[in-house]
Write a protein that holds these residues in place. Structure first.
Motif, PDB file in Angstrom:
ATOM      1  N   VAL A 111       0.852  -1.188   0.000  1.00  0.00           N
ATOM      2  CA  VAL A 111       0.000   0.000   0.000  1.00  0.00           C
ATOM      3  C   VAL A 111       0.891   1.242   0.000  1.00  0.00           C
ATOM      4  N   PRO A 112       0.694   2.141  -0.948  1.00  0.00           N
ATOM      5  CA  PRO A 112       1.525   3.356  -0.983  1.00  0.00           C
ATOM      6  C   PRO A 112       1.214   4.270   0.208  1.00  0.00           C
ATOM      7  N   ALA A 113       2.193   5.051   0.614  1.00  0.00           N
ATOM      8  CA  ALA A 113       2.019   5.923   1.777  1.00  0.00           C
ATOM      9  C   ALA A 113       1.667   7.353   1.393  1.00  0.00           C
ATOM     10  N   ASP A 114       1.963   7.722   0.153  1.00  0.00           N
ATOM     11  CA  ASP A 114       1.682   9.095  -0.281  1.00  0.00           C
ATOM     12  C   ASP A 114       0.213   9.282  -0.599  1.00  0.00           C
ATOM     13  N   GLU A 115      -0.329  10.387  -0.150  1.00  0.00           N
ATOM     14  CA  GLU A 115      -1.727  10.685  -0.445  1.00  0.00           C
ATOM     15  C   GLU A 115      -1.993  10.742  -1.947  1.00  0.00           C
ATOM     16  N   GLU A 116      -1.031  11.282  -2.669  1.00  0.00           N
ATOM     17  CA  GLU A 116      -1.200  11.391  -4.120  1.00  0.00           C
ATOM     18  C   GLU A 116      -1.364  10.024  -4.762  1.00  0.00           C
ATOM     19  N   ALA A 117      -0.530   9.078  -4.337  1.00  0.00           N
ATOM     20  CA  ALA A 117      -0.613   7.722  -4.879  1.00  0.00           C
ATOM     21  C   ALA A 117      -1.881   7.035  -4.393  1.00  0.00           C
ATOM     22  N   LEU A 118      -2.253   7.278  -3.158  1.00  0.00           N
ATOM     23  CA  LEU A 118      -3.447   6.644  -2.597  1.00  0.00           C
ATOM     24  C   LEU A 118      -4.710   7.097  -3.311  1.00  0.00           C
ATOM     25  N   VAL A 119      -4.820   8.397  -3.543  1.00  0.00           N
ATOM     26  CA  VAL A 119      -6.051   8.918  -4.129  1.00  0.00           C
ATOM     27  C   VAL A 119      -6.203   8.485  -5.586  1.00  0.00           C
ATOM     28  N   ALA A 120      -5.123   7.991  -6.169  1.00  0.00           N
ATOM     29  CA  ALA A 120      -5.179   7.496  -7.547  1.00  0.00           C
ATOM     30  C   ALA A 120      -5.732   6.076  -7.598  1.00  0.00           C
ATOM     31  N   LEU A 121      -5.859   5.430  -6.446  1.00  0.00           N
ATOM     32  CA  LEU A 121      -6.355   4.049  -6.415  1.00  0.00           C
ATOM     33  C   LEU A 121      -7.877   4.013  -6.565  1.00  0.00           C
ATOM     34  N   PRO A 122      -8.406   2.972  -7.195  1.00  0.00           N
ATOM     35  CA  PRO A 122      -9.858   2.841  -7.354  1.00  0.00           C
ATOM     36  C   PRO A 122     -10.567   2.808  -5.999  1.00  0.00           C
ATOM     37  N   GLY A 123     -11.627   3.587  -5.878  1.00  0.00           N
ATOM     38  CA  GLY A 123     -12.418   3.588  -4.652  1.00  0.00           C
ATOM     39  C   GLY A 123     -11.818   4.398  -3.522  1.00  0.00           C
ATOM     40  N   VAL A 124     -10.674   5.021  -3.773  1.00  0.00           N
ATOM     41  CA  VAL A 124     -10.020   5.838  -2.751  1.00  0.00           C
ATOM     42  C   VAL A 124     -10.142   7.305  -3.124  1.00  0.00           C
ATOM     43  N   GLY A 125     -10.907   8.046  -2.343  1.00  0.00           N
ATOM     44  CA  GLY A 125     -11.091   9.469  -2.594  1.00  0.00           C
ATOM     45  C   GLY A 125     -10.289  10.299  -1.609  1.00  0.00           C
ATOM     46  N   THR A 126     -10.618  11.571  -1.519  1.00  0.00           N
ATOM     47  CA  THR A 126      -9.864  12.492  -0.667  1.00  0.00           C
ATOM     48  C   THR A 126      -9.846  12.043   0.786  1.00  0.00           C
ATOM     49  N   TYR A 127     -11.013  11.663   1.292  1.00  0.00           N
ATOM     50  CA  TYR A 127     -11.080  11.252   2.684  1.00  0.00           C
ATOM     51  C   TYR A 127     -10.247   9.997   2.942  1.00  0.00           C
ATOM     52  N   THR A 128     -10.495   8.954   2.178  1.00  0.00           N
ATOM     53  CA  THR A 128      -9.832   7.672   2.425  1.00  0.00           C
ATOM     54  C   THR A 128      -8.317   7.788   2.278  1.00  0.00           C
ATOM     55  N   ALA A 129      -7.868   8.549   1.303  1.00  0.00           N
ATOM     56  CA  ALA A 129      -6.423   8.731   1.121  1.00  0.00           C
ATOM     57  C   ALA A 129      -5.812   9.403   2.344  1.00  0.00           C
ATOM     58  N   ALA A 130      -6.465  10.437   2.844  1.00  0.00           N
ATOM     59  CA  ALA A 130      -5.953  11.140   4.021  1.00  0.00           C
ATOM     60  C   ALA A 130      -5.977  10.233   5.246  1.00  0.00           C
ATOM     61  N   ALA A 131      -7.045   9.442   5.376  1.00  0.00           N
ATOM     62  CA  ALA A 131      -7.182   8.559   6.534  1.00  0.00           C
ATOM     63  C   ALA A 131      -6.105   7.475   6.528  1.00  0.00           C
ATOM     64  N   VAL A 132      -5.859   6.868   5.387  1.00  0.00           N
ATOM     65  CA  VAL A 132      -4.843   5.812   5.313  1.00  0.00           C
ATOM     66  C   VAL A 132      -3.456   6.394   5.561  1.00  0.00           C
TER      67      VAL A 132
END
Length: 298
Positions: A111-132
């Motif tokens: 699982v990537p740690a950067d918000e930018e990489a996270l928010v690019a994942l399917p089903g991962v939006g602004t909230y989920t990326a920040a939370a992870v």
DNA sequence: AAGCCGGGGCC
DNA sequence: GGCCCAGGCTT
């Protein structure tokens, strides 16, 4: 002059809420220090619009069965949809599996740690990326969910509830409250969400148990009524396509194999609605049709 | 900005 | 019976 109050209130708010959280946080499995980043991500996706109490048992079973992104990536989609059970919005389950596949293919299974990489994942939006980023990696991020919005609306803005649709102003306010230190920021995120979920609830807030009742702008103002109550409208349910889609998916989950499409279209008295919903499910990738029968995707 | 997308429990 | 829930995606 009023602006000079804010920094002080902010500091007291953060301190009191975090202290309260340290003492009374719920013991949720995805908060364990042993929980993987993938486990955190799975929990966040399941928690999108589904309450904690219903997520917890499904999450435990899910993580036992598919402990890593690679495990989920290799699973049968039909099994994934059945394991999702009745958490609702089954497209989330589909996206979670797509997410696992992207993590395997583009991030080496981690699982990537950067918000930018996270928010690019399917089903991962602004909230989920920040939370992870915050909960799985201890990164500093601005976590704004429905709980945080409500807590800030009450304590700082002094309104009963935030506006129906999120505003940029809310995000700016939330960002201004996040501590500078990454660890503190992550703790504040968890604590403010927990306060909103357990004490500062939407329906009947437990202000008498609130650690910040003495500084809460809404409480100090006498807890005025919701100013935009008239603009809120609940989601209809009875007779909607969502209800019909849900019935179709339930039949397919409960069946061990293919089901006659005629049995599926029976779920609605309106034939046009039934066929529209079935077609929509196929379009979404949740159902496959082969001649006279339908089934969950392999 | 608004609509769509599940499902269940609580007031 | 209306309302809410650790939202995301499309238009």
């Amino acid at each position: 002059m009023p602006t000079t109050h804010r920094p002080d209130v902010t500091a007291r708010l953060r301190t009191a809420v975090v202290r309260w959280f340290d003492e009374s946080a719920r013991d949720l499995p995805w908060r364990a220090s042993s929980c993987s980043a993938w486990g955190v991500l799975v929990s966040e996706v399941m928690l999108q619009q589904t309450p904690v109490v219903r997520v917890e048992p499904r999450w435990r079973a899910w993580m036992e069965r598919w402990p890593t992104p690679a495990d989920l990536a290799g699973a049968s989609t039909a099994d994934v949809l059945r394991a999702w059970d009745r958490l609702g919005y089954p497209r989330r389950a589909l996206r979670l599996q797509e997410c696992a596949r992207v993590i395997v293919e583009r991030h080496g299974g981690q699982v990537p740690a950067d918000e930018e990489a996270l928010v690019a994942l399917p089903g991962v939006g602004t909230y989920t990326a920040a939370a992870v980023a915050a909960f799985a990696f201890g990164r500093r991020s601005v976590v704004v969910d429905t709980n945080v919005r409500r807590v800030l609306a009450r304590t700082i803005t002094g309104t009963a509830l935030p506006p129906p649709s999120p505003r940029a102003e809310e995000r700016r306010l939330a960002a201004s409250v996040v501590p500078d230190d990454a660890r503190d920021a992550a703790r504040w995120a968890a604590a403010s969400m927990e306060l909103g979920a357990v004490v500062c609830t939407a329906r009947s807030p437990r202000c008498d148990e609130c650690p910040v009742r003495s500084l809460c702008a809404w409480n100090l103002a006498g807890r005025p009524a919701d100013e935009h109550a008239s603009r809120r409208r609940g989601q209809a349910w009875e007779g909607t396509d969502r209800q019909v889609r849900g019935r179709v998916m339930r039949i397919l989950r409960d069946a061990s194999g293919p089901v006659l499409t005629s049995a599926l279209t029976d779920v609605s008295a309106d034939p046009a609605q039934a066929s529209r919903c079935l077609a929509g499910l196929v379009e979404d990738g949740l159902v496959e049709i082969d001649g006279e029968v339908a089934r969950l995707p392999a």
